[in-house]
Design a protein around this motif. Structure first.
Motif, short mmCIF file in Angstrom:
data_model
loop_
_atom_site.label_atom_id
_atom_site.label_comp_id
_atom_site.label_asym_id
_atom_site.label_seq_id
_atom_site.Cartn_x
_atom_site.Cartn_y
_atom_site.Cartn_z
N PRO A 1 7.54 -0.19 1.21
CA PRO A 1 8.11 0.89 1.68
C PRO A 1 7.20 1.73 2.24
O PRO A 1 6.55 2.66 1.90
CB PRO A 1 9.90 1.12 1.78
CG PRO A 1 10.23 0.32 0.23
CD PRO A 1 8.71 0.10 -0.10
N ASN A 2 6.61 1.89 3.98
CA ASN A 2 6.37 2.48 4.52
C ASN A 2 4.35 2.92 4.12
O ASN A 2 3.67 3.45 4.47
CB ASN A 2 6.25 4.39 3.46
CG ASN A 2 8.14 4.44 4.20
OD1 ASN A 2 8.97 3.88 5.01
ND2 ASN A 2 8.67 5.36 3.78
N THR A 3 4.69 1.49 3.24
CA THR A 3 2.49 1.50 3.23
C THR A 3 2.50 1.23 4.60
O THR A 3 2.63 0.83 5.51
CB THR A 3 2.82 -0.20 2.30
OG1 THR A 3 3.10 0.23 1.01
CG2 THR A 3 1.42 -0.40 2.21
N VAL A 4 0.95 1.87 4.62
CA VAL A 4 -0.04 1.84 5.99
C VAL A 4 -1.28 1.36 4.93
O VAL A 4 -1.40 1.29 4.16
CB VAL A 4 -0.02 2.85 6.75
CG1 VAL A 4 1.45 3.57 7.43
CG2 VAL A 4 -0.31 4.47 5.49
N THR A 5 -1.99 1.10 6.24
CA THR A 5 -3.38 1.19 5.64
C THR A 5 -4.25 1.43 6.07
O THR A 5 -4.63 2.37 7.17
CB THR A 5 -3.63 -0.37 6.04
OG1 THR A 5 -4.07 -0.43 7.70
CG2 THR A 5 -2.99 -2.10 5.38
N ILE A 6 -6.15 1.57 5.51
CA ILE A 6 -6.40 3.15 6.15
C ILE A 6 -6.92 1.91 7.80
O ILE A 6 -7.88 3.08 8.45
CB ILE A 6 -7.97 2.63 4.88
CG1 ILE A 6 -7.74 3.14 4.19
CG2 ILE A 6 -8.82 3.36 5.48
CD1 ILE A 6 -8.62 3.10 2.43
#
Length: 530
Positions: free
Chosen positions: A124-129
């Motif tokens: 959860p809350n993972t973002v990408t570059i």
């Protein structure tokens, strides 16, 4: 409020109705221009991916709901209308970015090599570059799942085609030795609590400022990692911890499974302190609490129940000093010298057989050519299943129908017409129950909105698309379909109120008033003769 029993109200076509309605349902669905274009777009993407990656399964992640979501996102962006060329271009670009097309060659090779053994799902809350570059923003509780491609460089992650630099925090300097340092090329890491330094003027590219909240990932199947775990972390069970020894300068390296993660608040005279309580269980079955305080709670974003946590030099404290009420005398904290290693919990996979039933069509009937080998390719798909047996259908390659729904299904998407609406007045949250009908039947869905205006204007007969649905068992032992606006992958789009749909001939059908039937479950435009 009248109780209509919507939790148990699921209607599907009976066996006697199938033969009578089959032809009508198939004709109606074939006439839906939006669904027809979705099938066409999917076949075009599969064809394009087959040309680029003849030796690779390019269909990985190309779910039906992904295509629908991207088409609707484009329609929202182009409110004046879209053409097939615009939609296919946007889809192709988005799919290429997801497949790392155009990434730097060396990072791409490394990431692709590691991804072959990558089976865990996003935290959860993972973002990408990619998203960091696109938005030029990074929230403090965001999580980066990344792999190092060079010393002092935080790389491309699994989900991006970009790389980004990070300034390493001084507490990790000892782990970066050129010969034996564990933070080296190819090492996977989790990061959170990052501040973004944006590029200004001619100062170059965005960079991430140092963060204390970094966890190093280990793989028990890799010899070096297995030796590290065996030599350093498996000799100190929880029962060996002695506060007297700690006071004399002793330190411990502990290895345990994460059993539970709980949140709480400690109310003091002038402040309220946030706390995370993580229950750990060692190999002997002994439990111990690991506490995170204040800003440290960000670290909990990197943990998942079932994962194995290795703690090097945790701070050992007395439970009374931690403001806790536990049965154990001791507890663990994240100290200034503590280093954390994680063996992530790997989800099991379950083979889901796709069966073509008489009353609905799974798969694609595209506008263009679509060979049978591609169709047969999806006769059986592998979908992730968590420890509770819930199967994730987010990347399911076919459309889901009402008749398909079962308990322990998540990531479901439904496309159909609204046949009834109920506002739950006795709920403090903004909760609406919508009855959704498709060609296989109808079902009540309970939608939890974060804001009271999020539902928008929805009326009977409107065509809607809902993604991120979860099927559970209600208290009445009936199938219940739930949706929460803030969940990852959740979206609610009313196609009947999209201006682009009205202005795009490829996505709607122009009909005469005499041709409109109550059972029609797709968007149509009326032509009037004055």
């Amino acid at each position: 409020m009248e109780n209509r029993g919507y939790a148990c109200n699921t209607k599907v076509g009976s066996a006697m109705d199938v033969d009578h309605c089959q032809q009508k349902e198939e004709e109606e669905e074939q006439e839906d221009p939006f669904l027809k274009f979705v099938d066409y777009a999917r076949s075009e993407l599969l064809s394009l991916e087959g040309d680029r990656n003849k030796d690779d399964d390019g269909s990985d992640g190309l779910g039906w709901s992904w295509i629908v979501s991207r088409i609707l996102k484009t329609c929202i962006a182009y409110s004046s209308g879209v053409t097939p060329a615009i939609l296919l271009s946007e889809l192709s670009q988005a799919w290429s970015e997801q497949r790392w097309v155009g990434a730097p060659k060396k990072p791409l090779e490394l990431i692709n090599h590691l991804k072959k053994n990558h089976r865990r799902t996003k935290l959860p809350n993972t973002v990408t570059i990619d998203s960091i570059y696109a938005k030029n923003f990074l929230s403090l509780n965001s999580v980066l799942e990344a792999v190092i491609i060079d010393a002092f460089v935080l790389p491309g992650d699994y989900w991006s085609s970009n790389i980004i630099d990070v300034y390493l925090h001084r507490r990790f300097y000892d782990l970066t030795g050129l010969q034996n340092g564990i933070l080296k090329r190819g090492r996977e890491i989790f990061l959170t609590g990052c501040y973004l330094r944006t590029a200004t003027g001619g100062s170059g590219h965005p960079r991430l400022l140092p963060t204390e909240y970094l966890v190093i990932l280990l793989d028990e199947n890799q010899d070096d990692d297995a030796m590290l775990l065996g030599a350093q972390f498996c000799s100190d069970p929880f029962s060996s911890i002695s506060l007297d020894a700690v006071n004399r300068g002793a330190s411990y390296s502990l290895y345990a499974r994460i059993e539970k993660i709980e949140s709480s608040e400690i109310h003091r005279k002038f402040e309220t302190l946030q706390r995370k309580q993580i229950t750990l269980v060692d190999g002997d079955g002994v439990k111990l609490k690991f506490f995170l305080w204040g800003e440290q709670i960000l670290l909990a974003n990197l943990f998942r129940v079932g994962s194995m946590l290795a703690l090097d030099k945790p701070y050992v404290n007395i439970s009374v000093d931690c403001d806790t009420e536990t049965s154990e005398d001791l507890c663990l904290e994240y100290g200034s010298e503590t280093q954390l290693y994680l063996v992530p919990y790997i989800q099991h996979e379950e083979q889901v057989c796709v069966t073509l039933t008489p009353n609905r069509r799974h798969g694609s009937r595209p506008l263009g050519s679509f060979n049978s080998s591609q169709d047969l390719k999806f006769s059986q798909v592998s979908l992730p299943r968590d420890s509770q047996g819930t199967i994730d259908f987010s990347n399911y390659p076919f459309r889901s129908f009402v008749v398909d729904l079962r308990i322990k299904m998540t990531g479901i998407s439904l496309y159909g017409a609204v046949t009834d609406i109920i506002k739950e007045e006795n709920n403090q949250q903004t909760v609406f129950s919508l009855r959704i009908a498709d060609t296989s039947g109808e079902i009540w869905t309970k939608l939890h909105f974060a804001r009271f205006w999020s539902l928008g204007r929805v009326s009977f007969g409107h065509t809607v698309y809902i993604s991120g649905l979860t099927c559970t068992m209600s208290k009445q032992k009936c199938l219940e379909v739930l949706w929460f606006e803030n969940d990852i992958g959740a979206s609610f789009i009313n196609l009947s109120c999209l201006p682009a749909l009205i202005n795009s001939s490829c996505l709607h059908k122009l009909s005469r008033l005499t041709d409109i039937f109550y059972q029609t479950s797709y968007a149509q435009l009326l032509s009037y003769n004055f």
